[in-house]
Design an enzyme around this catalytic site. Structure first.
Site, short mmCIF file in Angstrom:
data_model
loop_
_atom_site.label_atom_id
_atom_site.label_comp_id
_atom_site.label_asym_id
_atom_site.label_seq_id
_atom_site.Cartn_x
_atom_site.Cartn_y
_atom_site.Cartn_z
CE LYS A 109 50.74 38.48 61.84
NZ LYS A 109 51.46 38.58 60.58
CG LEU B 81 36.80 23.28 61.50
CD1 LEU B 81 36.85 22.10 62.46
CD2 LEU B 81 35.66 24.22 61.87
CG ASP C 195 65.06 33.28 57.97
OD1 ASP C 195 64.37 34.16 58.50
OD2 ASP C 195 65.17 32.12 58.40
CG LEU D 117 61.15 27.58 50.46
CD1 LEU D 117 61.93 26.68 49.50
CD2 LEU D 117 59.72 27.76 49.93
NE ARG E 9 42.05 26.04 68.97
CZ ARG E 9 42.07 26.27 67.65
NH1 ARG E 9 42.70 25.43 66.85
NH2 ARG E 9 41.44 27.28 67.13
CE1 TYR F 91 49.79 35.51 63.79
CE2 TYR F 91 47.53 35.33 64.55
CZ TYR F 91 48.44 35.55 63.53
OH TYR F 91 47.99 35.82 62.27
CB ILE G 290 47.11 33.90 52.90
CG1 ILE G 290 46.26 33.05 53.87
CG2 ILE G 290 46.32 35.11 52.42
CD1 ILE G 290 45.87 33.76 55.16
N1 UFG Z 1 38.40 23.59 65.73
C1 UFG Z 1 37.87 22.40 66.17
N2 UFG Z 1 38.57 21.27 65.91
C2 UFG Z 1 39.76 21.25 65.25
C3 UFG Z 1 40.29 22.47 64.81
C4 UFG Z 1 39.58 23.64 65.07
O1 UFG Z 1 36.81 22.36 66.78
O2 UFG Z 1 40.35 20.18 65.07
C5 UFG Z 1 37.64 24.83 65.98
C6 UFG Z 1 38.39 25.86 66.80
O3 UFG Z 1 38.22 25.63 68.16
C7 UFG Z 1 37.77 27.16 66.30
C8 UFG Z 1 37.39 26.86 64.85
O4 UFG Z 1 37.39 25.44 64.74
O5 UFG Z 1 36.61 27.42 67.02
C9 UFG Z 1 38.36 27.42 63.86
O6 UFG Z 1 39.67 27.03 64.25
P1 UFG Z 1 40.93 27.18 63.31
O7 UFG Z 1 42.08 26.55 64.04
O8 UFG Z 1 40.61 26.72 61.95
O9 UFG Z 1 41.13 28.75 63.22
P2 UFG Z 1 41.31 29.82 64.39
O10 UFG Z 1 39.98 30.51 64.52
O11 UFG Z 1 41.86 29.26 65.62
O12 UFG Z 1 42.46 30.75 63.83
C10 UFG Z 1 42.31 31.55 62.68
C11 UFG Z 1 43.70 31.80 62.08
C12 UFG Z 1 44.56 32.60 63.05
C13 UFG Z 1 43.82 33.87 63.42
C14 UFG Z 1 42.45 33.54 63.95
C15 UFG Z 1 41.73 34.82 64.18
O13 UFG Z 1 44.35 30.57 61.81
O14 UFG Z 1 45.77 32.95 62.43
O15 UFG Z 1 41.72 32.77 63.01
O16 UFG Z 1 40.55 34.58 64.84
F1 UFG Z 1 44.50 34.55 64.37
#
Ligand code: UFG
Length: 326
Positions: free
Chosen positions: A145, A188, A51, A33, A279, A141, A12
């Site tokens: 924040k 995802l 850092d 990095l 998860r 996490y 981002i």
């Molecule tokens: N998911 C799957 N399979 C995967 C990966 C993710 O089903 O292989 C699902 C997760 O369970 C979730 C959705 O896809 O329901 C989105 O998951 P992401 O991992 O893409 O994103 P998150 O919602 O977990 O996390 C994001 C940001 C975080 C932030 C969060 C706030 O990465 O930093 O949104 O809700 F805190």
């Protein structure tokens, strides 16, 4: 305006730098990095490899470049990892953030933008989630924040540092030159696109027994360019306005299954999917109300449509099949 961007080599952060430079601003990137990529740093930005754990390094960078404002992206960002490694988040995200705040206060920086998160809202009473929703961090996490948001309150009161806390929902999408490249990847959309590229066999759907129309989790996916523009609007508004907090999403949720189906339509690949266990820590639905930033700053997302977001992410993955090279 001169803006110091911590984490400006990350996903981002680097795209916000790209948009800042396009808008004619001067940018200094400070990034260790660890997760970021040197190739992602815009060539017109000054790049300092440093850092935030090294207080002297960030202090020297601020003293030398005297930024008008700071955008603070650099942090550990994974909800799941933070449940397993809480001290990394509760210690490093906070002490690194404090090093930055202390140097910023010392050198009289008056504008600060914090990358905050929807993970502040683990148990929302209302959907979509507004800024008045009670804060219940969903993980170490999210707590890190939340603590940074609280510290900023004191920076404002004691030093007149005006801040904006931007609570991102699910950032995604890409520009032509910059996109999402994490190692390991856990998000995802890039994982789904790796299946379409033939780099993974299938995508796991983490649970289909949620309280949602199709049983899979619903999230509010927001294009990273729209996020970047919100940072620029907020940074400008802090010049003559008060500190503020904004939730950033499109106000529309898509299920995991809908995301996968859209990626099938965009890529033409069957993208095999398999239902697996939930998860830990995933709430059923997270959708943002961004009415406040729309009303106050005139923020208007340009890429709200999921298909457009996935198309842009796909174009980047096709042109960068192995991510950034360095
Ligand atoms: N998911 C799957 N399979 C995967 C990966 C993710 O089903 O292989 C699902 C997760 O369970 C979730 C959705 O896809 O329901 C989105 O998951 P992401 O991992 O893409 O994103 P998150 O919602 O977990 O996390 C994001 C940001 C975080 C932030 C969060 C706030 O990465 O930093 O949104 O809700 F805190």
């Amino acid at each position: 305006m001169k803006v110091l961007v911590t984490g400006g080599a990350g996903y981002i952060g680097s795209i916000t730098v790209e948009r800042l430079i396009k808008a004619g601003e001067e940018v200094v990137v400070f990034d260790n990095l660890f997760q970021g990529h040197e190739d992602a740093v815009h060539p017109e930005a000054v790049f300092i490899q440093g850092d935030l754990a090294d207080k002297g390094a960030i202090e020297a960078a601020i003293a030398e470049h005297r930024p008008d404002g700071i955008m603070h992206f650099a942090s550990y960002t994974l909800v799941g990892e933070s449940m397993e490694r809480p001290f990394l988040y509760l210690r490093d995200n906070i002490t690194n953030g404090l090093n930055l705040l202390e140097s910023a206060a010392k050198h009289n920086v008056k504008r600060f933008i914090l990358s905050s998160t929807a993970n502040l809202f683990d148990d929302p009473e209302n959907m979509p989630i507004t800024e008045t929703e009670r804060i219940v961090p969903g993980s170490p996490y999210g707590e890190s924040k939340n603590i940074m948001e609280r510290y900023l309150y004191w920076m404002d009161r004691l030093y007149g540092m005006r801040y904006a806390c931007l609570r991102y929902f699910n950032a995604c999408g890409a520009t032509e030159e910059r996109g999402e490249d994490h190692d390991p990847e856990t998000h995802l959309i890039p994982l789904v696109l790796e299946v379409a590229l033939g780099q993974r066999e299938k995508i796991a759907i983490f649970g289909d027994d949620y309280d949602t129309p199709d049983g899979s989790c619903v999230r509010d996916y927001i294009h990273v360019i729209d996020l970047a523009e919100a940072h620029i609007l907020a940074m400008r508004a802090l010049g003559d306005g008060p500190s503020r907090k904004y939730n950033l999403g499109n106000g529309r949720g898509y299920s995991v299954k809908e995301v996968i189906q859209t990626a099938r339509d965009v890529t033409g690949h069957p993208i095999p999917a398999e239902i697996t266990a939930r998860r830990p820590g995933d709430p059923d639905i997270l959708i943002a109300s961004s009415d406040t930033i729309r009303r106050e700053l005139g923020w208007q997302p340009q890429y709200a449509d999921l298909r457009t977001i996935i198309e842009m992410a796909w174009n980047w993955h096709v042109s960068h099949p192995n991510g950034y090279t360095k």
